[in-house]
Motif scaffolding. Structure first.
Motif, PDB file in Angstrom:
ATOM      1  N   ASP A 100      -5.860   2.374   4.813  1.00  6.03           N
ATOM      2  CA  ASP A 100      -6.014   1.056   5.557  1.00  6.03           C
ATOM      3  C   ASP A 100      -4.557   0.447   5.875  1.00  6.03           C
ATOM      4  OD1 ASP A 100      -6.481  -1.310   6.032  1.00  6.03           O
ATOM      5  OD2 ASP A 100      -7.319  -2.067   4.283  1.00  6.03           O
ATOM      6  N   PRO A 101      -4.249   0.675   7.098  1.00  6.54           N
ATOM      7  CA  PRO A 101      -2.720   0.274   7.426  1.00  6.54           C
ATOM      8  C   PRO A 101      -2.600  -1.379   7.476  1.00  6.54           C
ATOM      9  CG  PRO A 101      -4.115   0.716   9.416  1.00  6.54           C
ATOM     10  CD  PRO A 101      -5.230   1.153   8.338  1.00  6.54           C
ATOM     11  N   GLU A 102      -3.892  -1.928   7.156  1.00  4.64           N
ATOM     12  CA  GLU A 102      -3.889  -3.516   7.379  1.00  4.64           C
ATOM     13  C   GLU A 102      -3.603  -4.154   5.848  1.00  4.64           C
ATOM     14  OE1 GLU A 102      -3.604  -5.327   9.996  1.00  4.64           O
ATOM     15  OE2 GLU A 102      -3.663  -3.585  10.961  1.00  4.64           O
ATOM     16  N   GLN A 123       2.276  -3.514   4.784  1.00  3.64           N
ATOM     17  CA  GLN A 123       2.644  -2.270   4.017  1.00  3.64           C
ATOM     18  C   GLN A 123       4.177  -1.867   4.654  1.00  3.64           C
ATOM     19  OE1 GLN A 123       0.170   1.142   3.017  1.00  3.64           O
ATOM     20  NE2 GLN A 123      -1.492   0.090   4.226  1.00  3.64           N
ATOM     21  N   ARG A 124       4.736  -1.052   3.685  1.00  7.24           N
ATOM     22  CA  ARG A 124       6.373  -0.697   3.794  1.00  7.24           C
ATOM     23  C   ARG A 124       6.599   0.673   3.973  1.00  7.24           C
ATOM     24  NH1 ARG A 124      10.269  -4.817   0.593  1.00  7.24           N
ATOM     25  NH2 ARG A 124       9.131  -6.769   1.162  1.00  7.24           N
ATOM     26  N   GLY A 125       5.606   1.468   4.338  1.00  4.52           N
ATOM     27  CA  GLY A 125       5.409   2.834   4.496  1.00  4.52           C
ATOM     28  C   GLY A 125       5.221   3.673   3.224  1.00  4.52           C
ATOM     29  N   PRO A 126       4.939   4.876   3.587  1.00 11.50           N
ATOM     30  CA  PRO A 126       4.342   5.622   2.435  1.00 11.50           C
ATOM     31  C   PRO A 126       5.301   6.205   1.042  1.00 11.50           C
ATOM     32  CG  PRO A 126       5.060   7.231   4.183  1.00 11.50           C
ATOM     33  CD  PRO A 126       5.265   5.815   4.587  1.00 11.50           C
ATOM     34  N   ALA A 127       6.762   6.083   1.548  1.00 12.35           N
ATOM     35  CA  ALA A 127       7.705   5.984   0.276  1.00 12.35           C
ATOM     36  C   ALA A 127       8.125   4.870  -0.184  1.00 12.35           C
ATOM     37  CB  ALA A 127       8.848   6.913   0.901  1.00 12.35           C
ATOM     38  N   ALA A 185       5.365  -5.093  -4.505  1.00 10.09           N
ATOM     39  CA  ALA A 185       5.009  -3.639  -4.961  1.00 10.09           C
ATOM     40  C   ALA A 185       3.419  -3.099  -4.425  1.00 10.09           C
ATOM     41  CB  ALA A 185       4.750  -3.646  -6.671  1.00 10.09           C
ATOM     42  N   ASP A 186       3.459  -2.056  -4.477  1.00 12.43           N
ATOM     43  CA  ASP A 186       2.195  -1.279  -4.069  1.00 12.43           C
ATOM     44  C   ASP A 186       1.236  -1.072  -5.350  1.00 12.43           C
ATOM     45  OD1 ASP A 186       0.202   0.523  -3.435  1.00 12.43           O
ATOM     46  OD2 ASP A 186       1.457   2.098  -2.485  1.00 12.43           O
ATOM     47  N   ALA A 187       0.271  -2.138  -4.992  1.00 12.52           N
ATOM     48  CA  ALA A 187      -0.627  -2.178  -6.124  1.00 12.52           C
ATOM     49  C   ALA A 187      -1.289  -0.919  -6.696  1.00 12.52           C
ATOM     50  CB  ALA A 187      -1.665  -3.236  -6.096  1.00 12.52           C
TER      51      ALA A 187
END
Length: 448
Positions: free
Chosen positions: A223-225, A393-397, A417-419
Protein backbone atom coordinates in the motif's frame (compact mmCIF):
# COMPACT_ATOMS: atom_id res chain seq x y z
CA UNK A 1 -9.16 39.81 -2.71
CA UNK A 2 -5.49 39.39 -1.75
CA UNK A 3 -3.81 42.36 -0.09
CA UNK A 4 -0.30 41.04 -0.76
CA UNK A 5 2.27 43.32 -2.29
CA UNK A 6 5.23 41.96 -4.22
CA UNK A 7 8.44 43.94 -3.93
CA UNK A 8 11.85 42.97 -5.29
CA UNK A 9 15.33 42.97 -3.88
CA UNK A 10 17.94 43.90 -6.44
CA UNK A 11 21.50 42.52 -6.27
CA UNK A 12 24.16 43.87 -8.63
CA UNK A 13 27.94 43.59 -8.98
CA UNK A 14 28.32 40.75 -6.51
CA UNK A 15 30.62 37.77 -7.04
CA UNK A 16 29.92 35.40 -9.91
CA UNK A 17 31.28 31.88 -10.35
CA UNK A 18 30.64 28.42 -11.76
CA UNK A 19 31.84 25.26 -10.03
CA UNK A 20 30.88 21.64 -9.47
CA UNK A 21 28.23 21.12 -6.82
CA UNK A 22 29.45 20.30 -3.34
CA UNK A 23 28.85 16.84 -1.90
CA UNK A 24 26.12 18.28 0.29
CA UNK A 25 24.36 20.13 -2.52
CA UNK A 26 24.38 17.03 -4.72
CA UNK A 27 23.15 14.73 -1.94
CA UNK A 28 20.19 16.96 -1.02
CA UNK A 29 19.31 17.61 -4.67
CA UNK A 30 19.27 13.85 -5.31
CA UNK A 31 17.12 13.25 -2.23
CA UNK A 32 14.56 15.89 -3.21
CA UNK A 33 14.48 15.13 -6.93
CA UNK A 34 12.24 12.09 -6.62
CA UNK A 35 9.84 13.40 -3.98
CA UNK A 36 7.43 15.26 -6.23
CA UNK A 37 4.71 16.94 -4.17
CA UNK A 38 6.48 15.91 -0.97
CA UNK A 39 9.63 17.90 -1.86
CA UNK A 40 8.83 20.90 0.40
CA UNK A 41 9.39 18.80 3.53
CA UNK A 42 13.12 19.28 2.91
CA UNK A 43 12.78 23.08 3.01
CA UNK A 44 14.55 24.94 5.83
CA UNK A 45 12.77 27.81 7.58
CA UNK A 46 13.54 30.77 9.82
CA UNK A 47 10.39 32.55 11.05
CA UNK A 48 11.21 35.57 13.24
CA UNK A 49 9.32 38.12 15.24
CA UNK A 50 10.76 41.59 14.55
CA UNK A 51 10.69 43.50 17.82
CA UNK A 52 10.57 46.41 17.83
CA UNK A 53 9.06 46.75 14.39
CA UNK A 54 11.26 47.84 11.50
CA UNK A 55 10.46 50.02 8.46
CA UNK A 56 9.98 48.06 5.26
CA UNK A 57 12.78 49.90 3.44
CA UNK A 58 15.24 49.16 6.26
CA UNK A 59 14.26 45.49 6.33
CA UNK A 60 14.73 45.21 2.57
CA UNK A 61 18.17 46.77 2.91
CA UNK A 62 19.09 44.19 5.59
CA UNK A 63 17.94 41.36 3.34
CA UNK A 64 19.94 42.72 0.42
CA UNK A 65 23.00 42.66 2.67
CA UNK A 66 22.26 39.03 3.48
CA UNK A 67 22.24 38.17 -0.23
CA UNK A 68 25.63 39.84 -0.64
CA UNK A 69 27.08 38.03 2.39
CA UNK A 70 26.28 34.47 1.38
CA UNK A 71 26.88 33.06 -2.09
CA UNK A 72 24.60 30.09 -1.37
CA UNK A 73 21.56 32.42 -1.43
CA UNK A 74 22.30 33.42 -5.05
CA UNK A 75 23.32 29.97 -6.32
CA UNK A 76 21.34 27.95 -8.87
CA UNK A 77 21.95 24.23 -9.48
CA UNK A 78 21.75 22.67 -12.94
CA UNK A 79 22.69 19.14 -14.05
CA UNK A 80 25.36 18.81 -16.74
CA UNK A 81 25.37 16.27 -19.58
CA UNK A 82 26.58 13.52 -17.21
CA UNK A 83 23.80 14.18 -14.68
CA UNK A 84 26.16 15.76 -12.17
CA UNK A 85 25.20 19.15 -10.77
CA UNK A 86 26.93 22.41 -11.54
CA UNK A 87 26.48 25.40 -9.24
CA UNK A 88 26.01 28.78 -10.87
CA UNK A 89 26.58 31.79 -8.62
CA UNK A 90 24.77 34.85 -9.98
CA UNK A 91 26.38 38.26 -9.65
CA UNK A 92 23.11 40.02 -10.42
CA UNK A 93 19.43 39.32 -10.09
CA UNK A 94 16.19 40.02 -8.28
CA UNK A 95 14.48 38.26 -5.41
CA UNK A 96 10.71 38.69 -4.96
CA UNK A 97 9.50 39.49 -1.43
CA UNK A 98 5.92 39.04 -0.29
CA UNK A 99 4.67 41.94 1.87
CA UNK A 100 1.43 41.19 3.69
CA UNK A 101 -0.63 42.62 6.52
CA UNK A 102 -2.10 40.06 8.85
CA UNK A 103 -1.34 36.49 9.89
CA UNK A 104 2.36 35.47 9.92
CA UNK A 105 1.49 31.78 10.45
CA UNK A 106 -0.47 31.63 7.21
CA UNK A 107 2.32 33.30 5.27
CA UNK A 108 4.87 30.94 6.82
CA UNK A 109 2.83 27.88 5.84
CA UNK A 110 2.37 29.13 2.28
CA UNK A 111 6.05 29.86 1.68
CA UNK A 112 7.22 26.68 3.39
CA UNK A 113 4.85 24.49 1.41
CA UNK A 114 6.20 25.42 -2.05
CA UNK A 115 8.99 23.44 -3.76
CA UNK A 116 12.03 25.23 -5.19
CA UNK A 117 13.09 25.15 -8.81
CA UNK A 118 16.81 25.26 -8.07
CA UNK A 119 17.73 25.59 -11.76
CA UNK A 120 15.72 28.76 -12.35
CA UNK A 121 15.32 30.54 -9.03
CA UNK A 122 17.47 31.49 -6.08
CA UNK A 123 17.02 29.12 -3.13
CA UNK A 124 15.48 31.73 -0.84
CA UNK A 125 11.89 32.82 -0.30
CA UNK A 126 11.06 35.88 1.83
CA UNK A 127 7.85 37.09 3.43
CA UNK A 128 7.26 40.20 5.55
CA UNK A 129 4.22 40.85 7.73
CA UNK A 130 3.49 44.55 8.18
CA UNK A 131 1.48 45.98 11.08
CA UNK A 132 0.87 49.72 11.51
CA UNK A 133 3.48 50.60 8.92
CA UNK A 134 6.27 48.47 10.38
CA UNK A 135 7.51 44.93 9.67
CA UNK A 136 6.63 42.82 12.72
CA UNK A 137 7.37 39.35 11.35
CA UNK A 138 9.94 38.01 8.92
CA UNK A 139 9.76 34.60 7.24
CA UNK A 140 12.77 33.11 5.47
CA UNK A 141 12.31 29.78 3.70
CA UNK A 142 15.33 28.20 2.04
CA UNK A 143 15.95 25.23 -0.16
CA UNK A 144 17.93 22.63 1.75
CA UNK A 145 20.46 22.77 -1.10
CA UNK A 146 21.38 26.26 0.14
CA UNK A 147 21.95 25.50 3.81
CA UNK A 148 21.41 23.05 6.61
CA UNK A 149 20.03 23.81 10.06
CA UNK A 150 23.36 24.92 11.46
CA UNK A 151 23.70 27.59 8.77
CA UNK A 152 20.36 29.11 9.76
CA UNK A 153 21.88 30.29 13.04
CA UNK A 154 24.38 32.34 11.08
CA UNK A 155 21.61 33.94 9.02
CA UNK A 156 19.79 34.93 12.18
CA UNK A 157 22.88 36.56 13.68
CA UNK A 158 23.66 38.37 10.44
CA UNK A 159 20.17 39.87 10.36
CA UNK A 160 20.64 41.09 13.93
CA UNK A 161 23.97 42.70 13.04
CA UNK A 162 22.74 44.22 9.78
CA UNK A 163 19.78 45.81 11.57
CA UNK A 164 22.23 47.22 14.15
CA UNK A 165 24.11 48.99 11.36
CA UNK A 166 27.08 46.69 10.75
CA UNK A 167 28.27 46.64 7.14
CA UNK A 168 28.67 43.57 4.97
CA UNK A 169 32.52 43.85 4.97
CA UNK A 170 32.52 44.20 8.77
CA UNK A 171 30.37 41.09 9.25
CA UNK A 172 32.57 39.14 6.84
CA UNK A 173 35.61 40.12 8.89
CA UNK A 174 33.91 39.15 12.16
CA UNK A 175 32.69 35.78 10.92
CA UNK A 176 34.69 34.57 7.91
CA UNK A 177 33.10 31.58 6.24
CA UNK A 178 33.75 29.17 3.40
CA UNK A 179 31.51 29.73 0.40
CA UNK A 180 30.04 26.73 -1.50
CA UNK A 181 32.11 27.16 -4.68
CA UNK A 182 35.30 27.29 -2.62
CA UNK A 183 34.18 24.21 -0.71
CA UNK A 184 33.68 22.39 -4.02
CA UNK A 185 37.22 23.22 -5.10
CA UNK A 186 38.58 21.76 -1.85
CA UNK A 187 36.49 18.62 -2.27
CA UNK A 188 37.82 18.07 -5.79
CA UNK A 189 41.44 18.59 -4.71
CA UNK A 190 43.73 15.58 -4.04
CA UNK A 191 43.27 16.10 -0.30
CA UNK A 192 39.49 16.22 -0.70
CA UNK A 193 39.45 13.03 -2.77
CA UNK A 194 41.53 11.26 -0.12
CA UNK A 195 39.06 12.38 2.51
CA UNK A 196 36.18 11.01 0.44
CA UNK A 197 37.95 7.69 -0.13
CA UNK A 198 38.76 7.28 3.57
CA UNK A 199 35.15 8.00 4.56
CA UNK A 200 33.72 5.54 2.06
CA UNK A 201 36.25 2.89 3.12
CA UNK A 202 35.15 3.34 6.75
CA UNK A 203 31.50 2.90 5.75
CA UNK A 204 32.20 -0.21 3.71
CA UNK A 205 34.17 -1.86 6.50
CA UNK A 206 31.28 -1.43 8.91
CA UNK A 207 28.65 -2.35 6.36
CA UNK A 208 30.17 -5.81 5.97
CA UNK A 209 30.70 -6.35 9.72
CA UNK A 210 27.55 -4.85 11.25
CA UNK A 211 24.22 -6.58 11.95
CA UNK A 212 22.31 -7.61 8.85
CA UNK A 213 18.83 -7.17 10.34
CA UNK A 214 17.96 -5.14 13.42
CA UNK A 215 14.18 -5.42 13.70
CA UNK A 216 12.18 -8.47 12.70
CA UNK A 217 9.00 -8.01 10.74
CA UNK A 218 7.70 -7.67 7.22
CA UNK A 219 7.75 -4.24 5.60
CA UNK A 220 4.37 -3.69 4.00
CA UNK A 221 5.08 -2.12 0.63
CA UNK A 222 1.81 -3.20 -0.97
CA UNK A 223 0.00 0.00 0.00
CA UNK A 224 1.96 3.07 -1.19
CA UNK A 225 -0.52 5.34 0.60
CA UNK A 226 0.12 3.81 4.03
CA UNK A 227 1.26 6.46 6.51
CA UNK A 228 3.98 6.23 9.14
CA UNK A 229 3.09 7.20 12.73
CA UNK A 230 5.03 9.98 14.44
CA UNK A 231 5.41 10.14 18.22
CA UNK A 232 6.74 13.14 20.13
CA UNK A 233 8.12 13.03 23.67
CA UNK A 234 8.22 16.41 25.45
CA UNK A 235 10.53 16.06 28.46
CA UNK A 236 11.74 18.91 30.67
CA UNK A 237 13.37 16.26 32.90
CA UNK A 238 15.46 14.93 30.01
CA UNK A 239 16.85 18.39 29.23
CA UNK A 240 18.18 18.75 32.77
CA UNK A 241 19.30 15.14 33.19
CA UNK A 242 21.29 15.15 29.94
CA UNK A 243 23.26 18.12 31.23
CA UNK A 244 23.81 16.50 34.62
CA UNK A 245 25.00 13.19 33.18
CA UNK A 246 27.26 14.94 30.66
CA UNK A 247 28.94 16.93 33.44
CA UNK A 248 29.15 13.96 35.80
CA UNK A 249 30.58 11.49 33.29
CA UNK A 250 32.81 13.87 31.34
CA UNK A 251 31.12 13.41 27.97
CA UNK A 252 29.09 15.68 25.69
CA UNK A 253 25.33 16.02 25.93
CA UNK A 254 25.08 14.67 22.38
CA UNK A 255 26.96 11.54 23.45
CA UNK A 256 24.54 11.03 26.35
CA UNK A 257 21.53 11.11 24.04
CA UNK A 258 23.22 9.00 21.38
CA UNK A 259 24.21 6.36 23.96
CA UNK A 260 20.63 6.21 25.22
CA UNK A 261 19.23 5.83 21.69
CA UNK A 262 21.80 3.11 20.95
CA UNK A 263 21.02 1.25 24.17
CA UNK A 264 17.30 1.26 23.51
CA UNK A 265 17.78 0.25 19.88
CA UNK A 266 19.86 -2.74 21.03
CA UNK A 267 17.32 -3.70 23.70
CA UNK A 268 14.28 -3.46 21.41
CA UNK A 269 15.92 -5.26 18.51
CA UNK A 270 17.31 -7.96 20.77
CA UNK A 271 20.60 -8.07 18.88
CA UNK A 272 22.84 -6.49 21.49
CA UNK A 273 24.49 -3.98 19.17
CA UNK A 274 23.52 -0.61 17.75
CA UNK A 275 23.90 0.69 14.23
CA UNK A 276 22.63 4.16 13.37
CA UNK A 277 23.04 6.73 10.68
CA UNK A 278 23.68 9.97 12.58
CA UNK A 279 23.46 13.43 11.05
CA UNK A 280 26.81 15.22 11.39
CA UNK A 281 27.19 18.97 10.87
CA UNK A 282 30.74 18.65 9.38
CA UNK A 283 31.78 22.07 10.67
CA UNK A 284 35.17 21.05 11.96
CA UNK A 285 37.55 22.74 9.52
CA UNK A 286 38.49 26.44 9.33
CA UNK A 287 35.80 28.54 7.68
CA UNK A 288 33.05 25.96 8.01
CA UNK A 289 31.76 26.84 11.48
CA UNK A 290 30.03 29.97 10.15
CA UNK A 291 29.18 28.70 6.68
CA UNK A 292 25.69 29.09 5.24
CA UNK A 293 25.91 25.98 3.13
CA UNK A 294 24.82 22.35 3.07
CA UNK A 295 27.61 20.63 4.96
CA UNK A 296 25.67 18.17 7.12
CA UNK A 297 25.81 14.53 6.02
CA UNK A 298 25.20 11.14 7.62
CA UNK A 299 27.84 9.37 9.65
CA UNK A 300 27.69 5.65 10.43
CA UNK A 301 27.67 4.97 14.18
CA UNK A 302 28.36 1.38 15.27
CA UNK A 303 28.36 0.36 18.94
CA UNK A 304 28.87 -3.33 19.72
CA UNK A 305 27.71 -4.64 23.10
CA UNK A 306 25.23 -1.77 23.41
CA UNK A 307 23.20 -3.79 25.92
CA UNK A 308 25.75 -3.28 28.70
CA UNK A 309 25.02 -1.05 31.73
CA UNK A 310 24.37 2.52 30.60
CA UNK A 311 27.24 4.04 32.60
CA UNK A 312 29.65 1.77 30.72
CA UNK A 313 28.29 2.84 27.34
CA UNK A 314 28.85 6.58 27.65
CA UNK A 315 32.59 6.70 27.02
CA UNK A 316 32.45 4.07 24.29
CA UNK A 317 29.54 5.84 22.63
CA UNK A 318 31.45 9.14 22.55
CA UNK A 319 34.52 7.46 21.05
CA UNK A 320 32.40 5.68 18.41
CA UNK A 321 30.62 8.96 17.65
CA UNK A 322 33.90 10.82 17.08
CA UNK A 323 35.00 8.08 14.68
CA UNK A 324 31.71 8.37 12.80
CA UNK A 325 32.02 12.16 12.68
CA UNK A 326 35.51 11.96 11.16
CA UNK A 327 34.11 9.91 8.29
CA UNK A 328 30.92 11.85 7.55
CA UNK A 329 32.02 13.90 4.52
CA UNK A 330 31.99 12.06 1.21
CA UNK A 331 30.61 11.92 -2.29
CA UNK A 332 27.27 10.21 -1.63
CA UNK A 333 26.79 9.11 -5.23
CA UNK A 334 30.07 7.18 -5.01
CA UNK A 335 29.10 5.77 -1.61
CA UNK A 336 25.77 4.61 -3.04
CA UNK A 337 27.70 2.81 -5.78
CA UNK A 338 29.90 1.16 -3.14
CA UNK A 339 26.83 0.00 -1.22
CA UNK A 340 25.17 -1.34 -4.37
CA UNK A 341 28.31 -3.35 -5.12
CA UNK A 342 28.42 -4.76 -1.58
CA UNK A 343 24.78 -5.81 -1.81
CA UNK A 344 25.71 -8.10 -4.70
CA UNK A 345 28.42 -9.85 -2.72
CA UNK A 346 27.88 -12.81 -0.36
CA UNK A 347 26.75 -11.65 3.07
CA UNK A 348 25.14 -8.44 1.87
CA UNK A 349 25.33 -5.28 3.95
CA UNK A 350 24.38 -4.23 7.45
CA UNK A 351 21.01 -2.72 8.32
CA UNK A 352 21.32 1.07 8.03
CA UNK A 353 17.60 1.81 8.14
CA UNK A 354 17.69 3.68 11.49
CA UNK A 355 18.61 7.37 11.74
CA UNK A 356 19.24 9.75 14.65
CA UNK A 357 19.62 13.52 14.32
CA UNK A 358 20.56 15.63 17.32
CA UNK A 359 19.06 18.85 15.99
CA UNK A 360 19.31 20.85 19.21
CA UNK A 361 20.70 23.91 17.45
CA UNK A 362 21.75 25.75 20.60
CA UNK A 363 23.60 24.10 23.44
CA UNK A 364 21.40 22.05 25.70
CA UNK A 365 24.20 20.37 27.61
CA UNK A 366 25.31 23.30 29.77
CA UNK A 367 24.40 22.56 33.37
CA UNK A 368 21.80 25.04 34.66
CA UNK A 369 22.71 27.38 37.49
CA UNK A 370 22.03 26.03 40.96
CA UNK A 371 18.94 28.16 41.48
CA UNK A 372 17.49 26.88 38.20
CA UNK A 373 17.75 23.16 39.01
CA UNK A 374 14.36 21.55 39.64
CA UNK A 375 14.02 18.08 41.20
CA UNK A 376 13.87 15.48 38.45
CA UNK A 377 10.81 13.89 40.03
CA UNK A 378 8.87 17.12 39.63
CA UNK A 379 10.10 17.65 36.10
CA UNK A 380 9.19 14.08 35.19
CA UNK A 381 5.55 14.88 36.01
CA UNK A 382 5.55 17.28 33.02
CA UNK A 383 6.56 14.63 30.45
CA UNK A 384 4.08 14.34 27.59
CA UNK A 385 3.88 11.78 24.80
CA UNK A 386 1.76 12.76 21.80
CA UNK A 387 1.08 11.48 18.28
CA UNK A 388 0.83 14.74 16.30
CA UNK A 389 1.10 13.69 12.63
CA UNK A 390 1.60 10.87 10.16
CA UNK A 391 4.08 10.93 7.30
CA UNK A 392 4.26 9.31 3.85
CA UNK A 393 6.36 6.18 3.43
CA UNK A 394 10.10 6.69 3.10
CA UNK A 395 11.01 3.71 0.96
CA UNK A 396 11.69 0.05 1.66
CA UNK A 397 14.95 0.61 3.58
CA UNK A 398 13.44 2.52 6.50
CA UNK A 399 12.81 1.45 10.09
CA UNK A 400 12.85 4.69 12.08
CA UNK A 401 14.11 8.26 12.15
CA UNK A 402 14.47 10.14 15.43
CA UNK A 403 15.18 13.85 15.94
CA UNK A 404 16.23 15.46 19.20
CA UNK A 405 14.90 19.02 19.35
CA UNK A 406 15.32 21.84 21.83
CA UNK A 407 12.32 23.88 22.97
CA UNK A 408 12.39 26.60 25.65
CA UNK A 409 11.79 24.30 28.62
CA UNK A 410 12.52 20.79 27.38
CA UNK A 411 14.14 18.33 25.05
CA UNK A 412 11.72 16.82 22.58
CA UNK A 413 12.30 13.49 20.84
CA UNK A 414 10.36 13.08 17.60
CA UNK A 415 10.20 9.50 16.32
CA UNK A 416 8.78 8.34 12.98
CA UNK A 417 8.77 4.58 12.37
CA UNK A 418 7.49 1.81 10.16
CA UNK A 419 4.85 0.27 12.41
CA UNK A 420 5.37 -3.12 10.75
CA UNK A 421 8.84 -3.21 12.32
CA UNK A 422 8.39 -0.95 15.34
CA UNK A 423 4.70 -0.77 16.38
CA UNK A 424 3.23 2.11 18.35
CA UNK A 425 3.74 0.29 21.66
CA UNK A 426 7.39 -0.18 20.74
CA UNK A 427 7.74 3.48 19.76
CA UNK A 428 6.32 4.54 23.11
CA UNK A 429 8.66 2.16 24.94
CA UNK A 430 11.59 3.46 22.90
CA UNK A 431 11.02 7.10 23.81
CA UNK A 432 10.12 6.63 27.47
CA UNK A 433 13.01 4.19 27.84
CA UNK A 434 15.49 6.80 26.60
CA UNK A 435 14.18 9.26 29.17
CA UNK A 436 14.35 6.71 31.98
CA UNK A 437 17.91 5.60 31.12
CA UNK A 438 19.22 9.16 31.34
CA UNK A 439 17.21 10.03 34.45
CA UNK A 440 18.38 6.86 36.21
CA UNK A 441 22.00 7.75 35.45
CA UNK A 442 21.46 11.29 36.76
CA UNK A 443 20.02 9.81 39.98
CA UNK A 444 23.04 7.51 40.28
CA UNK A 445 25.19 10.65 40.19
CA UNK A 446 23.24 12.07 43.14
CA UNK A 447 20.66 14.22 41.35
CA UNK A 448 17.07 13.79 42.51
Amino acid sequence: MSTDQLVRLRVAAARSRTAPATWGQQAIWDAVAGLGADAPRYNVALPLAVEPGRPVAAMLEDLTGLLHLHDSLRTRLLPDDSGRLIQHLDAEGELPVVLRPGDPDALFAELLGLPFDTAREWPLRVGLVEVDGLVRHLVLVLSHTATDGWGVRRLHQDLIDLSAGLSVPRIRALRPSLQPADEAVLQQSPRGRRRDEAARRYWCERLVSGPGRLFEGSRDTADPERLLPNARLHSPALAQAVAQVAAGRGVSGSSVLLAAVAARQAQLSGGGEALLQVVVNNRFRPGTAQAVSTLAQEGLFHLPAADRPFADLLGRAQSAAFTAYRHAAYDKRLLDQDIARLRQEPGGVADISCTFNDARIVRADALPAADEVVPLTRLRERTRLTWPVEFPQRGPAFTFAMDALLVPDAVELALTADAALLPRTGMESFLLGIEELVLAEARALGHE
